[in-house]
Design an enzyme around this catalytic site. Structure first.
Site, PDB file in Angstrom:
ATOM      1  N   TYR A  71      19.881-101.586   3.916  1.00 49.90           N
ATOM      2  CA  TYR A  71      19.844-101.076   5.293  1.00 49.90           C
ATOM      3  C   TYR A  71      20.396-102.179   6.189  1.00 49.90           C
ATOM      4  O   TYR A  71      21.069-103.096   5.723  1.00 49.90           O
ATOM      5  CB  TYR A  71      18.373-100.708   5.581  1.00 49.90           C
ATOM      6  CG  TYR A  71      18.126 -99.895   6.817  1.00 49.90           C
ATOM      7  CD1 TYR A  71      18.847 -98.746   7.100  1.00 49.90           C
ATOM      8  CD2 TYR A  71      17.115-100.268   7.709  1.00 49.90           C
ATOM      9  CE1 TYR A  71      18.587 -97.996   8.243  1.00 49.90           C
ATOM     10  CE2 TYR A  71      16.841 -99.512   8.849  1.00 49.90           C
ATOM     11  CZ  TYR A  71      17.592 -98.390   9.106  1.00 49.90           C
ATOM     12  OH  TYR A  71      17.336 -97.655  10.229  1.00 49.90           O
ATOM     13  N   ARG A 124      29.863 -93.969  15.992  1.00 47.73           N
ATOM     14  CA  ARG A 124      29.124 -95.125  16.541  1.00 47.73           C
ATOM     15  C   ARG A 124      28.212 -95.646  15.431  1.00 47.73           C
ATOM     16  O   ARG A 124      27.063 -95.278  15.343  1.00 47.73           O
ATOM     17  CB  ARG A 124      28.333 -94.672  17.773  1.00 47.73           C
ATOM     18  CG  ARG A 124      27.772 -95.720  18.643  1.00 47.73           C
ATOM     19  CD  ARG A 124      26.582 -96.490  18.020  1.00 47.73           C
ATOM     20  NE  ARG A 124      25.302 -95.888  18.217  1.00 47.73           N
ATOM     21  CZ  ARG A 124      24.328 -95.898  17.288  1.00 47.73           C
ATOM     22  NH1 ARG A 124      24.509 -96.451  16.096  1.00 47.73           N
ATOM     23  NH2 ARG A 124      23.180 -95.347  17.547  1.00 47.73           N
ATOM     24  N   LYS A 142      20.257 -94.461   4.799  1.00 43.13           N
ATOM     25  CA  LYS A 142      19.109 -93.784   5.419  1.00 43.13           C
ATOM     26  C   LYS A 142      18.390 -92.935   4.373  1.00 43.13           C
ATOM     27  O   LYS A 142      17.165 -92.895   4.330  1.00 43.13           O
ATOM     28  CB  LYS A 142      19.572 -92.889   6.568  1.00 43.13           C
ATOM     29  CG  LYS A 142      20.097 -93.652   7.773  1.00 43.13           C
ATOM     30  CD  LYS A 142      19.004 -93.961   8.788  1.00 43.13           C
ATOM     31  CE  LYS A 142      19.534 -94.816   9.931  1.00 43.13           C
ATOM     32  NZ  LYS A 142      18.526 -95.244  10.889  1.00 43.13           N
ATOM     33  N   GLU A 214      23.013 -88.744  12.742  1.00 39.66           N
ATOM     34  CA  GLU A 214      22.935 -90.198  12.746  1.00 39.66           C
ATOM     35  C   GLU A 214      24.256 -90.798  13.198  1.00 39.66           C
ATOM     36  O   GLU A 214      25.325 -90.435  12.697  1.00 39.66           O
ATOM     37  CB  GLU A 214      22.626 -90.673  11.300  1.00 39.66           C
ATOM     38  CG  GLU A 214      22.239 -92.122  11.180  1.00 39.66           C
ATOM     39  CD  GLU A 214      20.879 -92.443  11.786  1.00 39.66           C
ATOM     40  OE1 GLU A 214      19.910 -91.742  11.475  1.00 39.66           O
ATOM     41  OE2 GLU A 214      20.793 -93.414  12.561  1.00 39.66           O
ATOM     42  N   ASP A 215      24.176 -91.705  14.135  1.00 38.12           N
ATOM     43  CA  ASP A 215      25.317 -92.517  14.552  1.00 38.12           C
ATOM     44  C   ASP A 215      26.545 -91.712  14.993  1.00 38.12           C
ATOM     45  O   ASP A 215      27.692 -92.065  14.670  1.00 38.12           O
ATOM     46  CB  ASP A 215      25.654 -93.550  13.469  1.00 38.12           C
ATOM     47  CG  ASP A 215      24.562 -94.622  13.379  1.00 38.12           C
ATOM     48  OD1 ASP A 215      23.519 -94.478  14.038  1.00 38.12           O
ATOM     49  OD2 ASP A 215      24.744 -95.614  12.643  1.00 38.12           O
ATOM     50  N   ASP A 237      18.216 -89.041  14.983  1.00 38.73           N
ATOM     51  CA  ASP A 237      17.446 -90.250  14.710  1.00 38.73           C
ATOM     52  C   ASP A 237      17.637 -91.317  15.783  1.00 38.73           C
ATOM     53  O   ASP A 237      16.689 -91.993  16.182  1.00 38.73           O
ATOM     54  CB  ASP A 237      17.892 -90.782  13.344  1.00 38.73           C
ATOM     55  CG  ASP A 237      17.083 -91.957  12.885  1.00 38.73           C
ATOM     56  OD1 ASP A 237      15.865 -91.965  13.143  1.00 38.73           O
ATOM     57  OD2 ASP A 237      17.660 -92.869  12.269  1.00 38.73           O
ATOM     58  N   ASP A 238      18.869 -91.475  16.266  1.00 40.12           N
ATOM     59  CA  ASP A 238      19.141 -92.537  17.250  1.00 40.12           C
ATOM     60  C   ASP A 238      18.475 -92.237  18.581  1.00 40.12           C
ATOM     61  O   ASP A 238      18.074 -93.147  19.305  1.00 40.12           O
ATOM     62  CB  ASP A 238      20.654 -92.712  17.433  1.00 40.12           C
ATOM     63  CG  ASP A 238      21.307 -93.082  16.128  1.00 40.12           C
ATOM     64  OD1 ASP A 238      21.005 -94.161  15.619  1.00 40.12           O
ATOM     65  OD2 ASP A 238      22.069 -92.266  15.587  1.00 40.12           O
ATOM     66  N   ASN A 379      21.753-103.338  16.645  1.00 39.57           N
ATOM     67  CA  ASN A 379      22.033-103.684  15.246  1.00 39.57           C
ATOM     68  C   ASN A 379      23.528-103.819  15.033  1.00 39.57           C
ATOM     69  O   ASN A 379      24.303-103.243  15.806  1.00 39.57           O
ATOM     70  CB  ASN A 379      21.507-102.569  14.327  1.00 39.57           C
ATOM     71  CG  ASN A 379      20.006-102.430  14.416  1.00 39.57           C
ATOM     72  OD1 ASN A 379      19.290-103.416  14.405  1.00 39.57           O
ATOM     73  ND2 ASN A 379      19.531-101.191  14.503  1.00 39.57           N
TER      74      ASN A 379
END
Ligand code: NDP
Ligand code: PYR
Ligand code: MG
Length: 547
Positions: A71, A124, A142, A214-215, A237-238, A379
């Site tokens: 991760y 992203r 993930k 996600e992202d 999730d973000d 991150n």
């Protein structure tokens, strides 16, 4: 020996049959021998393909050491080098030219009992920007945490990347780039493609298929969440996972600072997906503490790349949810000046801008508040707005700190601090487990409040004393079980569950979790009985790939 004979592999292996314990010892030795994080990642990735149970046993038994490999931060590096490192399929790539054939392509995935999908379009990736198809490392990582941190069977997990091109010029010019070599295709064509993807998932895997976004770039993240949340079993999730982990951390911080969330002023550096997702859940959290929605919104200040988000902007936009937090203040773009003007006691970094919390900014926070709260959540590690060492040093050791990526223990004036990781990996595995097992069709926002409360309730004084506002990483598996239990109870109370209430929810959860024991190889952990149907083991037909 019997197994070797049944499988027809007697003689292909040496005589000695090793126990899992012996195998684990060797694996640990091997992974420790790799000197680079990418080397360790590749070894673990290879182990996952070769012996899934051994991989997950190794990961769960060494989660603190190996989480930074599978991760953040290593997964970020892996995405950046994905073109060099890609070896074999670990998920599905759907590119925009597949429009019209998405369901057919999903059928190529060998596992049929898929229950959870993590999907990205790579726009992203962490704080690394647009990595296009190379973002695949994220859904893979993930989903490995879904198994390691909550016990969802890996066979039930499907990583997907929607390849719609990339606007990253470096990648477009990189001979090793493995995605579509063209600029991002957006607009109606892109949205119709994502619509087809959602419909195909439901057609292929049923209406309960849990889809985690996600992202994505924040404009699409908000748009798709609003568009799909009442139609599919979906969450972002973000936006939502991050919000829950931050709310939990701030509730724990209150125990140190003595200041309730509703008595706080919160300044965000960053006004994108994460900031707005967090802000929205914090408003819900503050309303619970007795303030009005307007008052709660008034306590939240956002800064984007153009400065403080104010109503009379001449520089920067007021598009999307950030407009709700715009203030009647003068335009300002210097963070330290904004801190001194707004006087927040909580500063949250979700800006992707490593080092943005300079010594000057941290000193200002320390001058405003006895116990300033500093969360540097961007991150991977290099993008953190400040390190724990910097945070303690420039606040005279008075701050409450958390980061998005892990940091080693730090020492300040003779005290050792083990700061917490404010990362959505505390949330999504438990939420996924609870939602999946209760067979909910939609995920109401309360689910994330429940998850935040569960984490906050389980943080012990000894962890706060060491500088962490989160339970240790090694507790996440247990936390996920508790989150899942609380979500299942909520689902039954609100009539949102698609199964009958089991006699014991914890036993039901335990029974459906993945086992890393070789002896449990035929345990049907991913099968969940549908509503009003008795599960008949006699009729159970194990998928051939599982035998
Ligand atoms: N710890 C965790 O669990 C999580 C951490 N994150 C991290 O948070 C970061 C942001 O994610 P996300 O919100 O989804 O990304 P977005 O791209 O949606 O948002 C980034 C925001 O930062 C702003 N920004 C960029 N540069 C600066 C700058 N120099 N000064 C002030 N603001 C700036 C952008 O401004 P503008 O709008 O003007 O472009 C934008 O508002 C990432 O690094 C991600 O890894 C995200 C989710 C979870
Ligand atoms: C942790 C996470 O989801 C992110 O940085 O995007
Ligand atoms: Mg993310």
């Amino acid at each position: 020996m019997k197994e070797r004979q049944l499988l027809g592999i007697h003689g292909l292996l040496p005589a000695r049959v090793k126990t899992m314990k012996e195998q684990l010892f060797l694996c640990k030795l091997t992974v420790d021998n790799y000197t680079t994080a990418t080397g360790k990642y590749l070894y673990l990735n290879d182990l996952m393909q070769r012996n899934e149970k051994l991989f997950y046993k190794l990961l769960t038994e060494n989660i603190e050491q190996l989480l930074p490999i599978v991760y953040t931060p290593t997964v970020g590096l892996v995405c950046q080098r994905f073109g060099f490192l890609f070896r074999r399929p670990e998920g599905i790539f759907l590119n925009i030219y597949d429009k019209g054939n998405v369901q057919q392509i999903l059928k190529n995935w060998p596992e049929k009992g898929v229950k959870v999908i993590v999907v990205t379009d790579g726009e992203r990736i962490l704080g690394l920007g647009d990595l296009g198809a190379h973002g695949m490392g994220i859904p893979v990582g993930k989903l490995s945490l879904y198994t390691a941190l909550s016990g969802i069977n890996p066979k039930a997990c499907l990583p997907i990347t929607l390849d719609c091109g990339t606007n990253n010029e470096t990648l477009l010019n990189d001979p090793q780039y493995v995605g579509l070599r063209e600029k991002r295709i957006g607009g109606e064509r892109y949205e119709a493609f994502v619509d087809e993807f959602m419909e195909a998932c439901v057609e292929e895997y049923g209406p309960n298929i849990l889809i985690q976004f996600e992202d994505f770039g924040s404009h699409h993240a908000f748009k798709f969440l609003e568009k799909y949340r009442h139609k599919y079993c979906v969450f972002n999730d973000d936006l939502q996972g991050t919000a829950a982990v931050v709310l939990a951390g701030l509730m724990s911080s209150s125990r140190i600072t003595g200041k309730k969330l509703s008595e706080s002023k919160i300044l965000f550096l960053g006004a994108g997906g994460a900031a707005n997702g967090i802000a929205s859940l914090l408003v819900m959290g503050m309303i619970r503490q007795g303030v009005s929605k307007e008052e709660a919104i008034g306590k939240i200040f956002l800064i984007d790349a153009d400065g403080l988000v104010v109503n009379t902007r001449t520089k920067g936009d007021l598009i999307g949810p950030k407009k709700y937090y715009a203030k009647d203040l003068n335009e300002m773009d210097d963070l330290n000046a904004i801190v001194n003007n707004v006087k927040p006691n909580i500063l949250i970094g979700v800006s992707t801008k490593g080092g943005a919390f300079t010594p000057k900014v941290l000193k200002s926070m320390a001058a405003i508040s006895k116990r300033p709260v500093i969360f540097a959540l961007s991150n991977p590690t290099n993008n953190a707005e400040c390190t724990p060492q910097e945070a303690y040093q420039h606040t005279e050791g008075r701050c409450v700190y958390a980061s998005g990526s892990p940091f080693k223990e730090v020492e300040y004036q003779g005290k050792t601090y083990k700061t917490g990781q404010g990362n959505n990996c505390y949330i999504f595995p438990g939420v996924g487990l609870g939602v999946m097992l209760s067979q909910m069709l939609h995920i109401p926002e309360e689910v994330f409040l429940i998850a935040a409360d569960t984490i906050a309730e389980n943080i012990k004084q000894e962890h706060l004393d060491k500088g962490s506002v989160y339970p240790p990483i090694t507790d996440i598996y247990n936390m996920s079980g508790l989150i899942a239990e609380a979500i299942m109870k909520y689902a039954f109370e609100k009539n949102l569950a698609g199964i009958n209430r089991p006699e014991s929810i914890p036993d039901f959860i335990e029974k459906h979790q993945y086992s890393t024991s070789y002896e449990d190889a035929l345990r049907p952990t991913w099968e969940i009985p549908p509503l009003d149907t008795k599960y008949d083991m006699e009729k159970w037909d194990p998928p051939k790939s599982f035998c």
